[in-house]
Design a protein around this motif. Structure first.
Motif, PDB file in Angstrom:
ATOM      1  N   VAL A  54      20.429 -31.197   1.904  1.00  0.00           N
ATOM      2  CA  VAL A  54      19.390 -31.567   0.946  1.00  0.00           C
ATOM      3  C   VAL A  54      19.023 -30.424   0.011  1.00  0.00           C
ATOM      4  O   VAL A  54      18.219 -30.607  -0.897  1.00  0.00           O
ATOM      5  N   GLY A  55      19.579 -29.256   0.243  1.00  0.00           N
ATOM      6  CA  GLY A  55      19.275 -28.132  -0.628  1.00  0.00           C
ATOM      7  C   GLY A  55      19.624 -26.810   0.019  1.00  0.00           C
ATOM      8  O   GLY A  55      20.254 -26.760   1.067  1.00  0.00           O
ATOM      9  N   SER A  56      19.198 -25.756  -0.623  1.00  0.00           N
ATOM     10  CA  SER A  56      19.422 -24.405  -0.140  1.00  0.00           C
ATOM     11  C   SER A  56      18.071 -23.727   0.056  1.00  0.00           C
ATOM     12  O   SER A  56      17.131 -23.959  -0.699  1.00  0.00           O
ATOM     13  N   ALA A  57      18.008 -22.869   1.052  1.00  0.00           N
ATOM     14  CA  ALA A  57      16.779 -22.110   1.306  1.00  0.00           C
ATOM     15  C   ALA A  57      16.580 -21.040   0.239  1.00  0.00           C
ATOM     16  O   ALA A  57      15.540 -20.412   0.190  1.00  0.00           O
ATOM     17  N   LEU A  58      17.575 -20.839  -0.621  1.00  0.00           N
ATOM     18  CA  LEU A  58      17.526 -19.776  -1.610  1.00  0.00           C
ATOM     19  C   LEU A  58      17.203 -20.252  -3.019  1.00  0.00           C
ATOM     20  O   LEU A  58      16.948 -19.431  -3.893  1.00  0.00           O
ATOM     21  N   ILE A  59      17.242 -21.562  -3.250  1.00  0.00           N
ATOM     22  CA  ILE A  59      17.048 -22.093  -4.596  1.00  0.00           C
ATOM     23  C   ILE A  59      15.946 -23.145  -4.572  1.00  0.00           C
ATOM     24  O   ILE A  59      15.985 -24.085  -3.776  1.00  0.00           O
ATOM     25  N   GLY A  60      14.970 -22.981  -5.451  1.00  0.00           N
ATOM     26  CA  GLY A  60      13.849 -23.904  -5.518  1.00  0.00           C
ATOM     27  C   GLY A  60      14.255 -25.286  -6.004  1.00  0.00           C
ATOM     28  O   GLY A  60      15.278 -25.466  -6.654  1.00  0.00           O
ATOM     29  N   GLN A  61      13.435 -26.255  -5.667  1.00  0.00           N
ATOM     30  CA  GLN A  61      13.619 -27.625  -6.128  1.00  0.00           C
ATOM     31  C   GLN A  61      12.290 -28.130  -6.655  1.00  0.00           C
ATOM     32  O   GLN A  61      11.232 -27.667  -6.255  1.00  0.00           O
ATOM     33  N   GLU A  62      12.373 -29.113  -7.515  1.00  0.00           N
ATOM     34  CA  GLU A  62      11.165 -29.690  -8.083  1.00  0.00           C
ATOM     35  C   GLU A  62      10.699 -30.856  -7.214  1.00  0.00           C
ATOM     36  O   GLU A  62      11.479 -31.748  -6.890  1.00  0.00           O
ATOM     37  N   PHE A  63       9.425 -30.835  -6.843  1.00  0.00           N
ATOM     38  CA  PHE A  63       8.793 -31.922  -6.106  1.00  0.00           C
ATOM     39  C   PHE A  63       7.628 -32.414  -6.944  1.00  0.00           C
ATOM     40  O   PHE A  63       6.796 -31.626  -7.378  1.00  0.00           O
ATOM     41  N   THR A  64       7.554 -33.719  -7.180  1.00  0.00           N
ATOM     42  CA  THR A  64       6.497 -34.265  -8.029  1.00  0.00           C
ATOM     43  C   THR A  64       5.634 -35.299  -7.316  1.00  0.00           C
ATOM     44  O   THR A  64       4.575 -35.642  -7.813  1.00  0.00           O
ATOM     45  N   GLU A  65       6.075 -35.789  -6.177  1.00  0.00           N
ATOM     46  CA  GLU A  65       5.321 -36.802  -5.446  1.00  0.00           C
ATOM     47  C   GLU A  65       4.054 -36.186  -4.847  1.00  0.00           C
ATOM     48  O   GLU A  65       4.077 -35.041  -4.405  1.00  0.00           O
ATOM     49  N   PRO A  66       2.955 -36.936  -4.788  1.00  0.00           N
ATOM     50  CA  PRO A  66       1.706 -36.379  -4.257  1.00  0.00           C
ATOM     51  C   PRO A  66       1.770 -36.027  -2.772  1.00  0.00           C
ATOM     52  O   PRO A  66       1.013 -35.198  -2.305  1.00  0.00           O
ATOM     53  N   GLY A  67       2.673 -36.630  -2.027  1.00  0.00           N
ATOM     54  CA  GLY A  67       2.782 -36.363  -0.594  1.00  0.00           C
ATOM     55  C   GLY A  67       3.609 -35.148  -0.254  1.00  0.00           C
ATOM     56  O   GLY A  67       3.890 -34.902   0.918  1.00  0.00           O
ATOM     57  N   TYR A  68       4.012 -34.391  -1.247  1.00  0.00           N
ATOM     58  CA  TYR A  68       4.813 -33.180  -1.026  1.00  0.00           C
ATOM     59  C   TYR A  68       4.127 -31.968  -1.637  1.00  0.00           C
ATOM     60  O   TYR A  68       3.376 -32.084  -2.602  1.00  0.00           O
ATOM     61  N   GLN A 146      -5.416 -30.586   0.777  1.00  0.00           N
ATOM     62  CA  GLN A 146      -6.189 -31.827   0.696  1.00  0.00           C
ATOM     63  C   GLN A 146      -5.388 -32.926  -0.009  1.00  0.00           C
ATOM     64  O   GLN A 146      -5.383 -34.074   0.431  1.00  0.00           O
ATOM     65  N   ARG A 147      -4.689 -32.570  -1.091  1.00  0.00           N
ATOM     66  CA  ARG A 147      -3.890 -33.557  -1.828  1.00  0.00           C
ATOM     67  C   ARG A 147      -2.782 -34.132  -0.947  1.00  0.00           C
ATOM     68  O   ARG A 147      -2.588 -35.350  -0.866  1.00  0.00           O
ATOM     69  N   VAL A 148      -2.065 -33.259  -0.239  1.00  0.00           N
ATOM     70  CA  VAL A 148      -0.956 -33.708   0.612  1.00  0.00           C
ATOM     71  C   VAL A 148      -1.488 -34.513   1.797  1.00  0.00           C
ATOM     72  O   VAL A 148      -0.929 -35.561   2.143  1.00  0.00           O
ATOM     73  N   ALA A 149      -2.578 -34.038   2.419  1.00  0.00           N
ATOM     74  CA  ALA A 149      -3.153 -34.742   3.573  1.00  0.00           C
ATOM     75  C   ALA A 149      -3.612 -36.140   3.183  1.00  0.00           C
ATOM     76  O   ALA A 149      -3.364 -37.114   3.907  1.00  0.00           O
ATOM     77  N   THR A 150      -4.264 -36.266   2.031  1.00  0.00           N
ATOM     78  CA  THR A 150      -4.733 -37.566   1.571  1.00  0.00           C
ATOM     79  C   THR A 150      -3.558 -38.500   1.285  1.00  0.00           C
ATOM     80  O   THR A 150      -3.568 -39.671   1.690  1.00  0.00           O
ATOM     81  N   ALA A 151      -2.532 -37.997   0.606  1.00  0.00           N
ATOM     82  CA  ALA A 151      -1.378 -38.835   0.254  1.00  0.00           C
ATOM     83  C   ALA A 151      -0.605 -39.294   1.483  1.00  0.00           C
ATOM     84  O   ALA A 151      -0.046 -40.386   1.498  1.00  0.00           O
ATOM     85  N   ARG A 152      -0.596 -38.496   2.531  1.00  0.00           N
ATOM     86  CA  ARG A 152       0.165 -38.836   3.730  1.00  0.00           C
ATOM     87  C   ARG A 152      -0.683 -39.444   4.837  1.00  0.00           C
ATOM     88  O   ARG A 152      -0.153 -39.842   5.873  1.00  0.00           O
ATOM     89  N   GLY A 153      -1.989 -39.472   4.637  1.00  0.00           N
ATOM     90  CA  GLY A 153      -2.861 -40.020   5.670  1.00  0.00           C
ATOM     91  C   GLY A 153      -2.940 -39.132   6.905  1.00  0.00           C
ATOM     92  O   GLY A 153      -3.105 -39.626   8.016  1.00  0.00           O
ATOM     93  N   LEU A 154      -2.838 -37.850   6.723  1.00  0.00           N
ATOM     94  CA  LEU A 154      -2.914 -36.889   7.825  1.00  0.00           C
ATOM     95  C   LEU A 154      -4.196 -36.090   7.708  1.00  0.00           C
ATOM     96  O   LEU A 154      -4.830 -36.056   6.655  1.00  0.00           O
ATOM     97  N   SER A 155      -4.552 -35.403   8.781  1.00  0.00           N
ATOM     98  CA  SER A 155      -5.735 -34.554   8.714  1.00  0.00           C
ATOM     99  C   SER A 155      -5.359 -33.220   8.068  1.00  0.00           C
ATOM    100  O   SER A 155      -4.242 -32.740   8.249  1.00  0.00           O
ATOM    101  N   PRO A 156      -6.283 -32.623   7.333  1.00  0.00           N
ATOM    102  CA  PRO A 156      -6.003 -31.318   6.726  1.00  0.00           C
ATOM    103  C   PRO A 156      -5.619 -30.259   7.751  1.00  0.00           C
ATOM    104  O   PRO A 156      -4.801 -29.385   7.463  1.00  0.00           O
ATOM    105  N   SER A 157      -6.160 -30.343   8.963  1.00  0.00           N
ATOM    106  CA  SER A 157      -5.819 -29.337   9.982  1.00  0.00           C
ATOM    107  C   SER A 157      -4.344 -29.428  10.385  1.00  0.00           C
ATOM    108  O   SER A 157      -3.716 -28.413  10.671  1.00  0.00           O
ATOM    109  N   GLN A 158      -3.787 -30.642  10.406  1.00  0.00           N
ATOM    110  CA  GLN A 158      -2.360 -30.794  10.701  1.00  0.00           C
ATOM    111  C   GLN A 158      -1.519 -30.099   9.635  1.00  0.00           C
ATOM    112  O   GLN A 158      -0.540 -29.431   9.949  1.00  0.00           O
TER     113      GLN A 158
END
Length: 192
Positions: A54-68, A146-158
């Motif tokens: 899915v990618g390389s640990a050395l090269i960045g990728q663009e993520f635009t979805e709120p759950g990422y 907070q944005r990722v937790a809300t989009a995924r339905g997870l707690s911020p502590s997770q």
């Protein structure tokens, strides 16, 4: 006669050095890499649970979805997907701080982050020198919790625990700054 003899010695020396530096040495280094550090030698590729690269640990990728988690902005187009053509390009925009184009991009980025409920940090606004940096600072990851937790339905502590587990320290303890690899973090998010 000595001129021809000297030319032959020079040609022979050139040929021997060429074979050593252009054939033997590269194959020796390839062998060492494949035997002792094959993951690094092959680009530090990251696979998902299905074994798909899915990618390389050395090269960045663009993520635009709120759950990422979002990466640093890049002034180049990432080569992603099956139809993408590799560009082989990296680098910064070389725009001066007083350049209106840079100021417009940053103002738009601040507005987008603010709308998403993310407090803008430096590495969420500015691209890296190569334009391909796969890391963000732990602070940049924290402001997205907070944005990722809300989009995924997870707690911020997770999400915060996940970030803590993915902080990479300074290289050799002194070089660079601690960072979080965005691709690795997002893949771990998908496993929750």
């Amino acid at each position: 006669m000595t001129l021809i003899k000297d030319m032959l010695i020079g040609l022979r020396s050139t040929l021997i050095l060429w074979v050593i530096t252009a054939v033997i040495y590269p194959f020796f280094i390839l062998f060492i890499g494949q035997v002792f550090v094959p993951n690094i030698a092959n680009g530090s590729l990251i696979q998902n649970q299905g074994g798909e690269v899915v990618g390389s640990a050395l090269i960045g990728q663009e993520f635009t979805e709120p759950g990422y988690f979002w990466s640093r902005p890049s002034v180049i187009n990432y080569s992603q997907g099956e139809d993408a053509q590799p560009t082989g390009v990296s680098g910064a925009s070389n725009l001066a701080p007083s350049n209106p184009e840079l100021m417009t991009r940053i103002t738009e980025e601040i507005a987008d982050l603010t709308v998403a409920g993310v407090n803008p940090t430096g590495d969420l606004l500015y691209s890296s020198g190569s334009g391909l940096d796969p890391h963000i600072t732990p602070e940049a990851a924290q402001v997205q919790v907070q944005r990722v937790a809300t989009a995924r339905g997870l707690s911020p502590s997770q999400i915060e625990d996940l970030i803590s587990n993915h902080i990479e320290s300074r290289f050799l303890g002194i070089f660079g700054e601690p960072g979080v690899n965005v691709l690795k973090l997002n893949l771990e998010l998908d496993q929750l």
